[in-house]
Scaffold this motif. Sequence first.
Motif, short mmCIF file in Angstrom:
data_model
loop_
_atom_site.label_atom_id
_atom_site.label_comp_id
_atom_site.label_asym_id
_atom_site.label_seq_id
_atom_site.Cartn_x
_atom_site.Cartn_y
_atom_site.Cartn_z
N GLU A 234 0.83 -1.21 0.00
CA GLU A 234 0.00 0.00 0.00
C GLU A 234 0.87 1.27 0.00
O GLU A 234 0.60 2.23 -0.72
N ILE A 235 1.93 1.26 0.80
CA ILE A 235 2.83 2.42 0.87
C ILE A 235 3.56 2.61 -0.45
O ILE A 235 3.68 3.73 -0.96
N ALA A 236 4.04 1.50 -1.02
CA ALA A 236 4.76 1.58 -2.29
C ALA A 236 3.87 2.13 -3.40
O ALA A 236 4.30 2.97 -4.21
N VAL A 237 2.62 1.68 -3.45
CA VAL A 237 1.68 2.16 -4.47
C VAL A 237 1.47 3.67 -4.34
O VAL A 237 1.52 4.41 -5.32
N THR A 238 1.24 4.13 -3.12
CA THR A 238 0.96 5.55 -2.90
C THR A 238 2.18 6.43 -3.23
O THR A 238 2.05 7.46 -3.89
#
Length: 374
Positions: A234-238
């Motif tokens: 989720e952090i990588a996507v954002t």
Amino acid sequence: MKDQDRNDRESLEEIQAETTVSKNQTEQKQHKRRVRYKGTHPRSYQEKYKELQPEKYPETIEKVIQKGGTPVGMHISICVKEILDFLQIQPGQKGLDATLGYGGHTKEMLKCLQGQGHLYALDVDPIESVKTKERLEKAGYGEEILTIRQMNFADIDQIAREAGPFDFVLADLGVSSMQIDNPERGFTYKKEGPLDLRLNPQKGVSAAERLKEVTEEELAGMLWENSDEPYAEEIAVTVMEKLRKGEPVETTIQLQKAIEEALSFLPEREQKEAVKKSCQRTFQALRIDVNSEFEVLYAFMEKLPAALAPGGRVAILTFHSGEDRIVKKAFKELKRAGIYSEIAQDVIRPSAEECTRNSRARSTKMRWAVRAKE
């Protein structure tokens, strides 16, 4: 004629007066008052000038420590008693502090030498190592007893060829409090600063630049492997979505905001604590990556036995599971191979009293080994 002379004198006096006023105004503009110590809890790094000058304000320093805090610009050494009890340093021995830092452990080991023998110390940080050298010199530890080198401890073989083998070695891994506290270094999400995270800001690329180099999959893998981040994807996507849109992720707060956004799907009552922990893990993962910390530790553990004298002792402090796994595995394998005669069977942790006095000690693990006698 007299009237003319009087007018000339008055004009000259007016010019001189204007010049004096202008000069005074310039001096006032150039002179800047020291930032005042606001109340009992100054917030900014610059306002905490009392903590940044411990030799001038010992009472302030002691108050901060007694409350369980670490004064800004300082580092409170961890497991000092446990380390000294194990190393059993004797006058006349030769030792190595592989991670000098603030010099707290170094100073205690120097006391054990009682002016006999020699201690070598390494630190990759060009900013803090200079300050520490000056601090130790003022304490009476000059080059006759202490040699400090700006080197990565992965290069322990180089210093060992020059000065070894060593009777005792200490490695205190991770970052020092004074590095974390300085917002210009970018080690913490709690303060605005450049997203740097390099132990040596003169080499390599910053964390902000590193984010521009990796793919979404690589970033997610980095977060998982370096800090066991449960919301790595989720952090990588954002973060990557922001970079693709041209939005900057170049400061500590910008990365913090990106993590908050990534975790916005969580229930509101869980978000604050989840964001806090994910920020800690994300900054840790990036720091490990930009400083190649695992690679450095692997190299150190591989070269360490050759740097130790027969019967030499080594103590290592780790601060997260990734570091501890590497140290534990290396010690066990080399014990089976007969390189080490003894290793710590159980991890040693700081006392409850020490953790109360220094909250940054809570995650510390100490392991040790003794080089086999040939």
